[in-house]
Design a protein around this motif. Sequence first.
Motif, short mmCIF file in Angstrom:
data_model
loop_
_atom_site.label_atom_id
_atom_site.label_comp_id
_atom_site.label_asym_id
_atom_site.label_seq_id
_atom_site.Cartn_x
_atom_site.Cartn_y
_atom_site.Cartn_z
N LYS A 209 0.80 -1.11 0.06
CA LYS A 209 -0.17 -0.07 -0.01
C LYS A 209 1.02 1.55 0.04
O LYS A 209 0.54 2.38 -0.70
N CYS A 210 1.79 1.22 0.81
CA CYS A 210 2.79 2.26 0.84
C CYS A 210 4.17 2.13 1.52
O CYS A 210 4.22 1.03 2.10
N ILE A 211 5.28 2.85 1.11
CA ILE A 211 6.32 2.66 1.64
C ILE A 211 6.69 3.72 2.57
O ILE A 211 6.44 4.77 2.35
N LEU A 212 7.28 3.29 3.79
CA LEU A 212 7.41 4.28 5.04
C LEU A 212 9.00 4.41 5.17
O LEU A 212 9.57 3.39 5.44
N SER A 213 9.64 5.58 4.64
CA SER A 213 10.93 5.67 4.83
C SER A 213 11.57 6.29 5.97
O SER A 213 10.89 6.89 6.74
N SER A 214 12.88 6.10 5.95
CA SER A 214 13.44 6.81 7.21
C SER A 214 13.81 8.41 7.28
O SER A 214 14.21 8.88 8.46
N HIS A 215 13.88 8.91 6.12
CA HIS A 215 14.08 10.40 5.93
C HIS A 215 13.12 11.06 5.15
O HIS A 215 12.55 10.49 4.49
N TYR A 216 12.99 12.36 5.59
CA TYR A 216 12.37 13.32 4.78
C TYR A 216 10.55 12.76 4.89
O TYR A 216 10.27 12.51 5.71
N ASP A 217 9.89 13.22 3.93
CA ASP A 217 8.59 12.93 3.66
C ASP A 217 8.51 11.46 3.79
O ASP A 217 8.92 10.78 3.10
N PRO A 218 8.05 10.99 4.99
CA PRO A 218 8.03 9.48 5.22
C PRO A 218 7.10 8.76 4.17
O PRO A 218 7.54 7.52 4.10
N ILE A 219 6.01 8.94 3.85
CA ILE A 219 5.15 8.38 2.84
C ILE A 219 5.58 8.26 1.34
O ILE A 219 5.43 9.43 0.73
N ILE A 220 5.91 7.22 0.98
CA ILE A 220 6.13 7.20 -0.68
C ILE A 220 5.52 6.07 -1.09
O ILE A 220 5.00 4.96 -0.72
N ASN A 221 4.85 6.40 -2.37
CA ASN A 221 3.91 5.68 -3.19
C ASN A 221 4.74 4.47 -4.09
O ASN A 221 5.81 4.65 -4.30
#
Length: 257
Positions: A209-221
């Motif tokens: 559903k989504c990617i949650l990253s460790s830096h900056y804007d957290p939610i990535i499609n």
Amino acid sequence: MNWFNIEKLDQQTYIISENQHWEEFNSYYLIGDQYNLLIDCGIGIYNIKKVLTKIDNKKTKLLITHMHWDHIGNMDKFKEVYLSQKANHYFKNGVEESIDSIRKKVIRDVDKELLPTDFNLEQFHLETSNRGIEIEEGNIFEMGNRKIEVVSAPGHTDDHLCFYDLSNDYLFAGDLLYKGPLYLNSDNINLKKYLYSLNKILKKYNDMKCILSSHYDPIINIDYLKDIYKFILKLKDEGKYQKGSGLHKKGEYKIYL
Ligand SMILES: [Zn+2]
């Protein structure tokens, strides 16, 4: 002092960000029926545990994506620390980067007034210990209401793990991917393993559903990940997926090699 910014992704998932630091770090707090998980523990200027207990004070296990200083600042605050075998080597023996270099990065561009009154840079250190618990690809954390799978994802570093929430289809990506220019030019990045990890994750978790990253804007499609992957394959075809080949641009995407 509101150092941590807390955002609710859903009823049981919190994004805890340190946006006042140049690394704009994101930790993730997953609430379970039986216990909670924290994915990475941030810079370490402030004690993250204090904000976690206000959200939910069940027992919390700490999961580490990899042993870069900006992900592990609060390790000593957690009894149960889970990490890859390679990460555990650094936990036992210390990370490769010198503490002087890390201390400079910890306070870089941070307004002194934002630091805790008792903060002492000379005392800032990263814990070394034999108490790490090793995990590997396919291990699952059964939290009662949700299951979190361990994904081996080397490339950014050799010790890198991602975590996949099988119940909500979230990928906690660590430094596998983040928004903004992608830096694949640093020494410890292994390009072959990085590409392999992207490919594996895209194939295995195509319901993401989504990617949650460790830096900056957290939610990535997920489309962002697919586009980056395609861009890298194109560079590879052209013989440019090599360190030293410089900056490559395609639309909004930038990759440094
Ligand atoms: Zn990293």
